[in-house]
Design a protein around this motif. Sequence first.
Motif, PDB file in Angstrom:
ATOM      1  N   GLN A  42       0.637  -1.178  -0.096  1.00 50.02           N
ATOM      2  CA  GLN A  42       0.023   0.196   0.040  1.00 50.02           C
ATOM      3  C   GLN A  42       0.868   1.136  -0.062  1.00 50.02           C
ATOM      4  O   GLN A  42       0.544   2.169  -0.826  1.00 50.02           O
ATOM      5  CB  GLN A  42      -0.878  -0.106   1.381  1.00 50.02           C
ATOM      6  N   THR A  43       1.954   1.011   0.889  1.00 49.13           N
ATOM      7  CA  THR A  43       2.587   2.425   1.013  1.00 49.13           C
ATOM      8  C   THR A  43       3.293   2.676  -0.452  1.00 49.13           C
ATOM      9  O   THR A  43       3.222   4.126  -0.724  1.00 49.13           O
ATOM     10  CB  THR A  43       3.807   2.239   1.906  1.00 49.13           C
ATOM     11  N   PRO A  44       4.032   1.885  -1.154  1.00 46.50           N
ATOM     12  CA  PRO A  44       4.403   2.292  -2.546  1.00 46.50           C
ATOM     13  C   PRO A  44       3.386   2.740  -3.410  1.00 46.50           C
ATOM     14  O   PRO A  44       3.727   3.498  -4.162  1.00 46.50           O
ATOM     15  CB  PRO A  44       5.075   0.926  -3.016  1.00 46.50           C
ATOM     16  N   ARG A  45       2.177   2.018  -3.300  1.00 43.66           N
ATOM     17  CA  ARG A  45       1.106   2.421  -4.276  1.00 43.66           C
ATOM     18  C   ARG A  45       0.615   3.919  -4.025  1.00 43.66           C
ATOM     19  O   ARG A  45       0.573   4.891  -4.885  1.00 43.66           O
ATOM     20  CB  ARG A  45      -0.150   1.661  -4.135  1.00 43.66           C
ATOM     21  N   GLU A  47       2.336   6.361  -2.443  1.00 40.00           N
ATOM     22  CA  GLU A  47       3.788   7.276  -2.861  1.00 40.00           C
ATOM     23  C   GLU A  47       3.621   7.405  -4.429  1.00 40.00           C
ATOM     24  O   GLU A  47       3.860   8.707  -4.846  1.00 40.00           O
ATOM     25  CB  GLU A  47       4.988   6.688  -2.312  1.00 40.00           C
ATOM     26  N   ARG A  48       3.424   6.459  -5.225  1.00 37.80           N
ATOM     27  CA  ARG A  48       3.478   6.562  -6.705  1.00 37.80           C
ATOM     28  C   ARG A  48       2.365   7.507  -6.953  1.00 37.80           C
ATOM     29  O   ARG A  48       2.507   8.400  -7.867  1.00 37.80           O
ATOM     30  CB  ARG A  48       3.263   5.169  -7.422  1.00 37.80           C
ATOM     31  N   ALA A  49       1.109   7.222  -6.362  1.00 38.99           N
ATOM     32  CA  ALA A  49       0.050   8.152  -6.662  1.00 38.99           C
ATOM     33  C   ALA A  49       0.201   9.579  -6.523  1.00 38.99           C
ATOM     34  O   ALA A  49      -0.114  10.472  -7.326  1.00 38.99           O
ATOM     35  CB  ALA A  49      -1.287   7.744  -6.133  1.00 38.99           C
ATOM     36  N   ALA A  51       3.156  11.041  -6.429  1.00 37.82           N
ATOM     37  CA  ALA A  51       4.221  11.623  -7.200  1.00 37.82           C
ATOM     38  C   ALA A  51       3.516  11.910  -8.605  1.00 37.82           C
ATOM     39  O   ALA A  51       3.792  13.032  -9.089  1.00 37.82           O
ATOM     40  CB  ALA A  51       5.275  10.484  -7.482  1.00 37.82           C
ATOM     41  N   THR A  52       2.485  11.086  -9.232  1.00 39.89           N
ATOM     42  CA  THR A  52       2.032  11.370 -10.297  1.00 39.89           C
ATOM     43  C   THR A  52       1.128  12.707 -10.128  1.00 39.89           C
ATOM     44  O   THR A  52       0.995  13.631 -10.983  1.00 39.89           O
ATOM     45  CB  THR A  52       1.099  10.245 -10.715  1.00 39.89           C
ATOM     46  N   SER A  55       3.108  15.668  -9.856  1.00 42.25           N
ATOM     47  CA  SER A  55       3.513  16.158 -11.385  1.00 42.25           C
ATOM     48  C   SER A  55       2.387  17.009 -12.103  1.00 42.25           C
ATOM     49  O   SER A  55       2.464  18.178 -12.869  1.00 42.25           O
ATOM     50  CB  SER A  55       3.956  15.068 -12.286  1.00 42.25           C
ATOM     51  N   SER A 112       3.781  12.397   1.385  1.00 41.98           N
ATOM     52  CA  SER A 112       4.375  11.953   0.174  1.00 41.98           C
ATOM     53  C   SER A 112       4.244  13.256  -1.027  1.00 41.98           C
ATOM     54  O   SER A 112       5.254  13.533  -1.841  1.00 41.98           O
ATOM     55  CB  SER A 112       3.856  10.901  -0.526  1.00 41.98           C
ATOM     56  N   HIS A 116       7.269  15.762  -3.008  1.00 39.80           N
ATOM     57  CA  HIS A 116       7.363  15.744  -4.508  1.00 39.80           C
ATOM     58  C   HIS A 116       7.035  17.053  -5.046  1.00 39.80           C
ATOM     59  O   HIS A 116       7.349  17.347  -6.255  1.00 39.80           O
ATOM     60  CB  HIS A 116       6.316  14.634  -5.084  1.00 39.80           C
TER      61      HIS A 116
END
Length: 454
Positions: A42-45, A47-49, A51-52, A55, A112, A116
């Motif tokens: 869950q944490t990587p998911r 963090e990726r969301a 970051a997106t 941007s 997160s 970013h």
Amino acid sequence: MSGASRARLVPRSLFARNILLLVALVAVSQVCAIAVLLHFIQTPRIERAAATFASYIVTLDTLLQTTPPEAAQSVAAHLDLRADLPAGARETAPGTRLRFYQTYQRRTFVESLREHLPAGLLVRWQGGDTADDGQQRLWIRAHLSGEPRWLALPVPEAAHDDGLVTALLLSLGLGALAFATAYVIQRHLNRPLAHLADAARLVSAGGEPGVLPTDGPTEIAQVSDAFNRMTAALKEAEATRALMLAGISHDIRTPMTKLRLAMAISAVPSTDAGFAASAEGYLDTIDTILQQFMDYAGSGAKETPVVGDLNALIANLAADFAGLGHEFALDLGAIEPFAFRPISMMRMLMNLMQNAVLYGVVGLEVRTWTDARANTVCVVIADRGKGLGAQDPEALKQPFKRGGGEGQPKGTGLGLAIVERIARLHGGTLELRAREGGGAQACIVLPLSGDAAN
């Protein structure tokens, strides 16, 4: 925590300890599964969301900065750009313990997102309880034509819960199902142990438990098989002992009978009456000692319990002693009929009453009553003799331990040992104590339930 405190917290039974261990294992496995799921999935998911999303915000902020000043007012009105932050916005998302995962998602996403975003793009969270329309929002401080403005980005309801809560509840349900299954299995495994414990108690009471089944788990089957072998060996030893005692009794009493007959037909009684009387007394003593050994060796376990009236048995024995010149005062309370071994019970009461006659002589008394709370019947046989003195009551109940000093009757020291053995055979106890006002008394406590006599 001390060792004694830990011992009090840990259950004593194997069943309770196994259940506690299963609960701990299920709980630890669930916690570990949740921790692994959150940390590695869950944490990587999130963090990726974030970051997106960051941007997109940077791109939007770049576009807003390049907006011509004459179009800034129109863009601000269209995107609801505000100069001031709403009062309900805060740096971190609110959370509750009941919805811990939702709180974890929000705070992880906001943190997160800040990492970013450039330093000038601030982030604030507004909960639905402080918004006019009840919608949760992210407030981002963008720059419209170079001027800072707060931009509201609604958070969809679908983003609040991605199904993990349902998965967690399902996992907890599966854990509960695993615990219930383990409980049923443990009960099934413990049933042979319970049967083994019941059989061991029956053996200690002198009964015959029968053959235990050996079709369970290997370890328990081995224990049951060893127990069956032990009970078979005990039964064989008991039969050998009974045969040996019967042979000894026969081999000793046969020459004794012949000796009595020889004395009766000889000239000794007419020539030396004192010697003849003394010899007869010695023969009677030998016969009494032999009978006591036989009584002690015979446990009485094979005697079938029958429902009887204990008070009637005591009254009959008291009448027999009264015929011999020894009066017992009777105080017999109401006792409902219950199951006991009549011959063994008569032998036990007779031994105690005979002890009272021999050692007490006066103040002979028998009292009975029922203890309703403990579901037991109590029998007290008392006298006004010299009492126990400095003698240890427990030592007097050991085989071949005789009470009294000089001038006291002699015996084998098996009478009280026989009494205690019979009391235990019935699931009861024997207690010797000093009598108030002088003398001694023996108190027998017997359970009224029929289980002890079986």
